[in-house]
Design a protein around this motif. Structure first.
Motif, mmCIF file in Angstrom:
data_model
loop_
_atom_site.group_PDB
_atom_site.id
_atom_site.type_symbol
_atom_site.label_atom_id
_atom_site.label_comp_id
_atom_site.label_asym_id
_atom_site.label_seq_id
_atom_site.Cartn_x
_atom_site.Cartn_y
_atom_site.Cartn_z
ATOM 1 N N MET A 88 23.987 -5.554 20.715
ATOM 2 C CA MET A 88 22.895 -4.885 19.694
ATOM 3 C C MET A 88 22.126 -5.381 19.724
ATOM 4 N N LEU A 89 21.635 -6.600 20.181
ATOM 5 C CA LEU A 89 20.173 -7.517 20.022
ATOM 6 C C LEU A 89 19.384 -6.716 21.909
ATOM 7 N N GLN A 91 20.358 -3.554 22.910
ATOM 8 C CA GLN A 91 20.199 -1.937 22.405
ATOM 9 C C GLN A 91 18.904 -1.954 21.775
ATOM 10 N N THR A 92 18.845 -2.936 20.793
ATOM 11 C CA THR A 92 17.624 -3.152 20.260
ATOM 12 C C THR A 92 15.903 -3.372 21.116
ATOM 13 N N ASN A 95 14.959 0.123 22.419
ATOM 14 C CA ASN A 95 15.437 1.318 21.124
ATOM 15 C C ASN A 95 16.347 2.341 20.577
ATOM 16 N N TYR A 97 17.676 2.019 17.568
ATOM 17 C CA TYR A 97 18.588 1.796 16.644
ATOM 18 C C TYR A 97 16.838 2.679 16.089
ATOM 19 N N ASP A 98 17.490 3.345 14.903
ATOM 20 C CA ASP A 98 16.064 3.626 14.224
ATOM 21 C C ASP A 98 15.665 2.794 13.179
ATOM 22 N N PRO A 100 16.892 -1.692 11.043
ATOM 23 C CA PRO A 100 17.740 -2.542 11.509
ATOM 24 C C PRO A 100 18.708 -2.047 10.473
ATOM 25 N N GLU A 102 21.151 0.180 10.540
ATOM 26 C CA GLU A 102 21.610 0.793 11.982
ATOM 27 C C GLU A 102 22.570 -0.152 12.905
ATOM 28 N N ALA A 103 21.581 -1.077 13.073
ATOM 29 C CA ALA A 103 21.921 -2.242 14.194
ATOM 30 C C ALA A 103 22.668 -3.195 13.402
ATOM 31 N N ASP A 106 26.049 -1.918 13.147
ATOM 32 C CA ASP A 106 26.439 -1.518 15.023
ATOM 33 C C ASP A 106 26.824 -2.611 15.770
#
Length: 146
Positions: A88-89, A91-92, A95, A97-98, A100, A102-103, A106
């Motif tokens: 997740m980090l 992918q964060t 960018n 995710y729209d 926090p 959503e992250a 996920d």
């Protein structure tokens, strides 16, 4: 308090987690990043062997098999969670995710996605049989040196 059983449990479950992670890799989809999967699995296995299996000794070899399997399953769940948070980090930082929330949501999707790869028969066999053997080894160390 450090004991021989905790040390042997930590080492045995670190090795088990390391080998289990290596067996999972061929089942992963092509192009999956698994750079740090083995290291995460080994560290989580070591922590679970020390904190979970180490104190559950001195109950006999039969119970140590069950305790070892339980420790292996718990270590797998924690390793999957740590790996899902790491993904997740990653992918964060790209960018993806729209927001926090959503992250954070996920993480569960990634956990389930990678948890499905643990359900292959060869992975389960190594995890459960190895967990039972690691539990017996920890019990042996407790009876021998503690």
């Amino acid at each position: 308090m450090p004991t021989a059983a905790k040390l042997v449990g930590a080492l045995a479950f670190a090795l088990l987690a390391f080998f289990t992670a290596q067996i999972v890799v061929p089942h992963l989809p092509e192009g999956t990043k698994y750079d740090y999967m083995w290291q995460v699995a080994a560290v989580v296995g070591m922590a679970c062997g020390w904190m979970i299996m180490g104190p559950m000794t001195r109950r006999g070899y039969v119970r140590s098999v069950g305790s070892g399997m339980k420790t292996a399953v718990i270590a797998t769940a924690w390793a999957l969670l740590v790996y899902a948070i790491g993904e997740m980090l990653r992918q964060t930082l790209r960018n993806m995710y729209d927001g926090p929330m959503e992250a954070v949501v996920d993480i569960a999707r990634i956990f389930i996605k990678f948890g499905a790869f643990v359900l292959f028969p060869d992975v389960l066999a190594v995890l459960l049989v190895g967990g039972g053997l690691a539990g017996m080894l920890t019990e042996w160390a407790a009876k021998r040196w503690d």
